[in-house]
Design a protein around this motif. Structure first.
Motif, short mmCIF file in Angstrom:
data_model
loop_
_atom_site.label_atom_id
_atom_site.label_comp_id
_atom_site.label_asym_id
_atom_site.label_seq_id
_atom_site.Cartn_x
_atom_site.Cartn_y
_atom_site.Cartn_z
N LEU A 217 0.82 -1.21 0.00
CA LEU A 217 0.00 0.00 0.00
C LEU A 217 0.86 1.26 0.00
CD1 LEU A 217 -2.74 -1.09 2.58
CD2 LEU A 217 -2.84 -1.14 0.08
N LEU A 218 2.17 1.08 0.02
CA LEU A 218 3.12 2.18 -0.05
C LEU A 218 4.25 1.80 -0.99
CD1 LEU A 218 3.58 3.25 3.69
CD2 LEU A 218 2.34 4.51 1.95
N THR A 219 4.72 2.76 -1.76
CA THR A 219 5.94 2.53 -2.52
C THR A 219 7.13 2.63 -1.56
OG1 THR A 219 6.21 4.89 -3.04
CG2 THR A 219 4.87 3.57 -4.54
N GLN A 220 8.27 2.18 -2.03
CA GLN A 220 9.47 2.25 -1.18
C GLN A 220 9.81 3.69 -0.84
OE1 GLN A 220 11.12 -0.48 0.09
NE2 GLN A 220 12.21 1.03 1.31
N GLU A 221 9.63 4.58 -1.79
CA GLU A 221 9.92 6.00 -1.54
C GLU A 221 8.96 6.58 -0.50
OE1 GLU A 221 10.22 10.22 -4.04
OE2 GLU A 221 9.84 8.32 -5.08
N GLU A 222 7.67 6.26 -0.64
CA GLU A 222 6.69 6.75 0.34
C GLU A 222 6.97 6.18 1.73
OE1 GLU A 222 2.69 7.35 -2.43
OE2 GLU A 222 3.16 5.38 -1.59
N PHE A 223 7.33 4.92 1.78
CA PHE A 223 7.64 4.29 3.07
C PHE A 223 8.83 4.99 3.73
CE2 PHE A 223 10.25 1.30 5.48
CZ PHE A 223 9.34 0.89 6.45
N ASN A 224 9.87 5.22 2.95
CA ASN A 224 11.07 5.87 3.50
C ASN A 224 10.75 7.27 4.02
OD1 ASN A 224 12.58 3.60 2.85
ND2 ASN A 224 13.29 4.43 0.91
N GLN A 225 9.96 8.02 3.25
CA GLN A 225 9.63 9.38 3.65
C GLN A 225 8.79 9.41 4.92
OE1 GLN A 225 10.82 12.23 2.32
NE2 GLN A 225 9.77 13.25 4.01
N LEU A 226 7.76 8.54 4.97
CA LEU A 226 6.92 8.50 6.16
C LEU A 226 7.67 7.99 7.38
CD1 LEU A 226 3.47 7.18 4.82
CD2 LEU A 226 3.95 9.40 5.86
N ASN A 227 8.51 7.00 7.16
CA ASN A 227 9.30 6.47 8.28
C ASN A 227 10.25 7.54 8.81
OD1 ASN A 227 10.17 4.11 9.91
ND2 ASN A 227 12.11 4.45 8.85
N LEU A 228 10.85 8.30 7.90
CA LEU A 228 11.75 9.38 8.32
C LEU A 228 10.98 10.44 9.11
CD1 LEU A 228 14.44 10.91 8.20
CD2 LEU A 228 13.74 11.82 5.97
N THR A 229 9.82 10.84 8.58
CA THR A 229 9.02 11.87 9.26
C THR A 229 8.59 11.41 10.64
OG1 THR A 229 8.20 12.66 7.12
CG2 THR A 229 6.96 13.29 9.08
N ALA A 230 8.10 10.16 10.73
CA ALA A 230 7.61 9.64 12.00
C ALA A 230 8.74 9.52 13.03
CB ALA A 230 6.95 8.29 11.80
N SER A 231 9.88 9.00 12.59
CA SER A 231 10.99 8.79 13.53
C SER A 231 11.56 10.12 14.01
CB SER A 231 12.09 7.96 12.85
OG SER A 231 11.59 6.67 12.51
N ARG A 232 11.69 11.07 13.10
CA ARG A 232 12.20 12.39 13.51
C ARG A 232 11.23 13.07 14.47
NH1 ARG A 232 14.64 15.89 8.64
NH2 ARG A 232 15.05 17.22 10.44
N ALA A 233 9.95 12.93 14.19
CA ALA A 233 8.96 13.54 15.07
C ALA A 233 8.98 12.88 16.45
CB ALA A 233 7.57 13.42 14.44
N LEU A 234 9.16 11.56 16.48
CA LEU A 234 9.23 10.86 17.76
C LEU A 234 10.43 11.32 18.58
CD1 LEU A 234 8.22 7.23 16.73
CD2 LEU A 234 6.98 8.74 18.28
N LEU A 235 11.57 11.48 17.90
CA LEU A 235 12.76 11.93 18.60
C LEU A 235 12.59 13.37 19.10
CD1 LEU A 235 15.57 10.48 16.29
CD2 LEU A 235 15.13 9.85 18.67
N ALA A 236 11.99 14.22 18.26
CA ALA A 236 11.78 15.61 18.66
C ALA A 236 10.81 15.70 19.84
CB ALA A 236 11.26 16.42 17.48
N THR A 237 9.76 14.89 19.79
CA THR A 237 8.78 14.89 20.89
C THR A 237 9.41 14.39 22.18
OG1 THR A 237 7.00 14.50 19.31
CG2 THR A 237 6.52 14.05 21.61
N ALA A 238 10.21 13.32 22.06
CA ALA A 238 10.88 12.78 23.24
C ALA A 238 11.87 13.78 23.82
CB ALA A 238 11.59 11.48 22.87
#
Length: 388
Positions: A217-238
């Motif tokens: 349901l995601l291309t590799q590019e979309e997966f990488n972008q969303l994973n990057l956004t989510a992980s960076r946001a988690l680190l920033a929130t933490a």
């Protein structure tokens, strides 16, 4: 078919034996109570055949009369079903034309005696949603929900409509009931992804991403972008909470993710916030030796200070290898801005603006020029920044 075959066999038998019976009439004597019957065998045979044929005709007439009587009793029901099919067809055509008012009315009328009432009700709810008639929409969905087989489909539809009207909290409650997992249907998984993004629930999105990737349901590019956004946001929130949460978020990343420059930069910024600047500098400089990334160059000026002479010297020495790198140039310019060496920072900002400038780069150059008293040059830089 069988009756016709029997008649055909009887006729064939008659044709075969008729030559033998042409001169032999036979004799039949039949006594039933006080009644006596004397006749020839040939006449009795034809009489029996005629009697059987009459019985068959009577049977057909009786069956026909019964069908007519029963049909006349059920005729109003048939009329209603026929009318429901007509309304459903009209509603489907109205949906195709996006005539939402007519579609809603026709589908609602065809739902009562329709062949599949749930489909009519869902179509009517869709038409009501397009008209922003929320009460009617909810009524149709409640009626459709009475069918146990349609429960998940109705809930998914309600979830989509609530998201469209901005009721994210109510939509999340429904999503929690549906509990999307690897076995869920694709529309539900897409809605879950969209809702998590709208609510910025990066933890839930991070857990959902592997499922979306596995289900294609995601291309590799979309997966990488969303994973990057989510992980960076988690680190920033933490990092905005406390040091323990930062460590937890960092170690929750996979080993491969902990080697990516974007995550290293975000983690280093968090470390510096909690007075662990030495670790942050070491981590960034080590990452810089392995790979040159924009995120590392952006993070270094935020972690280093004018007193970090040795680290700054290491960066200045990279001019031979990365002097043409726009991100490196901006990094050095910011370092000179920190130490208020505006003459040097102006040189580096000029190099940045000669390669791939942004609005902020022109503004930074203008500020350096202002500190040096170059008002006309600063004005020109501000004008160029205004064009972006």
């Amino acid at each position: 078919m069988i009756k016709v075959l029997v008649y055909l066999i009887i006729v064939l038998i008659g044709l075969i034996i008729s030559p033998y019976l042409s001169g032999f009439n036979g004799y039949l004597y039949l006594a039933i109570g006080e009644y006596e019957l004397e006749t020839s065998l040939i006449f009795a045979l034809f009489a029996a055949i005629f009697f059987y044929a009459v019985l068959v005709c009577i049977e057909w007439v009786v069956v026909w009369l019964l069908n007519v009587i029963l049909s006349s009793r059920l005729l109003p029901e048939k009329w209603r079903k026929k009318k429901a099919r007509k309304h459903t067809l009209q509603g489907a055509l109205a949906l195709a034309e996006e005539n939402w008012t007519e579609a809603e009315q026709a589908m609602a009328r065809g739902a009562d005696k329709g062949e599949i009432p749930v489909l009519n009700l869902l179509a009517a709810a869709r038409a009501a949603q397009h008209q922003n008639n929320l009460d009617a929409r909810d009524h149709y969905l409640l009626e459709a929900e009475k069918d146990p087989l349609a429960y998940k489909a109705v809930q998914t539809t309600r979830l989509r409509y609530l998201m469209q009207q901005g009721e994210l909290q109510q939509a999340r409650e429904i999503l929690e009931k549906l509990n999307p997992d690897s076995k869920s249907k694709a529309p539900l998984l897409r809605l879950a992804r969209e809702l998590y993004q709208l609510q910025q629930d990066w933890h839930a999105l991070k857990l959902l991403l592997p499922i979306l990737k596995k289900r294609n349901l995601l291309t590799q590019e979309e997966f990488n972008q969303l994973n990057l956004t989510a992980s960076r946001a988690l680190l920033a929130t933490a990092a905005a909470q406390n040091e323990q949460e930062l460590e937890k978020a960092w170690h929750w990343l996979s080993r491969g993710e902990r080697k990516q420059a974007e995550f290293i930069a975000q983690y280093a910024l968090g470390l510096a916030k909690f007075e662990r600047g030495a670790e942050a500098k070491k981590l960034l400089l080590k990452a810089l030796k392995q790979d040159v990334q924009t995120a590392i160059f952006d993070a270094l000026p935020q972690v280093l200070s004018p007193s970090d002479v040795e680290a700054r010297k290491q960066l200045f020495d990279l001019d031979k290898h990365h002097g043409d790198n726009r991100d490196y140039q901006a990094c050095i310019a910011r370092l000179y801005d920190q130490s208020k060496e505006y003459r040097e920072s102006k040189k580096w900002w000029q190099r940045v603006c000669e390669t791939a400038p942004t609005k902020q780069d022109w503004i930074a150059l203008a500020e350096a020029q202002e500190h040096l008293g170059e008002q006309n040059s600063a004005l020109q830089s501000y004008r160029k920044a205004a064009t972006f």
